[in-house]
Design a protein around this motif. Structure first.
Motif, PDB file in Angstrom:
ATOM      1  N   THR A  96       8.867 -30.598 127.490  1.00 12.14           N
ATOM      2  CA  THR A  96       9.652 -29.388 127.280  1.00 12.14           C
ATOM      3  C   THR A  96       9.810 -29.142 125.800  1.00 12.14           C
ATOM      4  N   TYR A  98      11.977 -26.929 123.317  1.00 11.17           N
ATOM      5  CA  TYR A  98      13.258 -26.225 123.419  1.00 11.17           C
ATOM      6  C   TYR A  98      13.810 -25.930 122.025  1.00 11.17           C
ATOM      7  N   ALA A 148      14.213 -22.225 126.126  1.00 10.81           N
ATOM      8  CA  ALA A 148      13.052 -23.084 126.313  1.00 10.81           C
ATOM      9  C   ALA A 148      11.787 -22.300 125.977  1.00 10.81           C
ATOM     10  N   LYS A 151       7.445 -25.196 129.229  1.00  6.14           N
ATOM     11  CA  LYS A 151       7.691 -26.324 130.116  1.00  6.14           C
ATOM     12  C   LYS A 151       6.380 -26.690 130.802  1.00  6.14           C
ATOM     13  N   GLU A 170      17.440 -28.678 132.198  1.00  2.91           N
ATOM     14  CA  GLU A 170      17.421 -28.591 130.744  1.00  2.91           C
ATOM     15  C   GLU A 170      18.546 -29.392 130.106  1.00  2.91           C
ATOM     16  N   GLN A 174      19.139 -30.227 126.030  1.00  3.08           N
ATOM     17  CA  GLN A 174      20.355 -29.680 125.434  1.00  3.08           C
ATOM     18  C   GLN A 174      21.179 -30.775 124.762  1.00  3.08           C
TER      19      GLN A 174
END
Length: 220
Positions: A96, A98, A148, A151, A170, A174
């Motif tokens: 991911t 982000y 994001a 992914k 998420e 985070q």
């Protein structure tokens, strides 16, 4: 001699064909929505969102005696990858990317001042204050500016998403973004700026009350 009669294979009834077709179509639609294979398919049935949340309840009230003197705005790009042993990423794994944006407040706790920390002369023209050093508050992630970018998930992870919704998908990135923002705030000059702003605020306040000399220092 008698020749055995072969039975013709039975045909599928019409209702069974229709039922099979409906099941296949529904399965394709469901898979397309969950896997985002068919763009625009989510709006095919005119999905609506309704907020049925209950009213917020006040649990407690806490008095605050600190002076928030500075706020830092931070942004971090989190690249989190999870691998599974003995399985390729295409089968099981995720990555991911982000972008986390948030703020950190720097404050001076005026509630910790004692009698010896504030000294005023008899003419009330000179004041000496000793304050605790500025501290950093808890980093706050801004959901409006955090998102994001991409992914990537393995086949097993995508199949698992077909049957379950994970609201905490998420949460890991985070938390990592908050940790990096907090670390960046510690390395910045945010507390120094907070002490400088606090000194300016107190000097302006006391001079407006008639004090001509104001001395502000910091220490724990």
């Amino acid at each position: 001699m008698t020749t055995p009669i072969r039975r013709l294979p039975g045909r599928m009834p019409g209702w069974a064909k229709v039922l099979t077709a409906v099941v296949v179509v529904l399965a394709v639609l469901f898979a397309g929505i969950r896997l985002s294979v068919l763009p625009g398919l989510k709006d095919l049935f005119g999905t609506e969102t309704h907020d049925r949340s209950g009213p917020a309840l006040l649990e407690s009230i806490q008095d605050i005696s600190r002076y928030d003197a500075a706020t830092g705005n931070f942004q971090v790009v989190v690249d989190l990858e999870k691998d599974t042993r003995f399985l390729p990423d295409a089968i099981r794994g995720s990555r991911t990317l982000y972008v986390g944006a948030g703020t950190v407040d720097a404050y001076v706790d005026l509630g910790k001042l004692g009698k010896d920390d504030v000294q005023v002369d008899e003419d009330r023209t000179s004041a000496t204050l000793r304050l605790p050093h500025a501290r950093l508050g808890t980093p706050a992630l801004d959901p409006e500016r955090s998102y994001a970018v991409s992914k990537e998930r393995g086949l097993l992870d995508r199949l698992g998403d077909l049957f379950s919704d994970n609201p905490n998908s998420e949460q890991a990135v985070q938390k990592l973004a908050v940790r990096h923002i907090g670390a960046a705030a510690k390395e910045s000059e945010l507390t120094t700026r907070a002490e400088s702003n606090t000194t300016g605020m107190l000097e302006g306040l006391l001079r407006s009350l008639g004090f001509t000399k104001v001395d502000v220092s910091y220490g724990d």
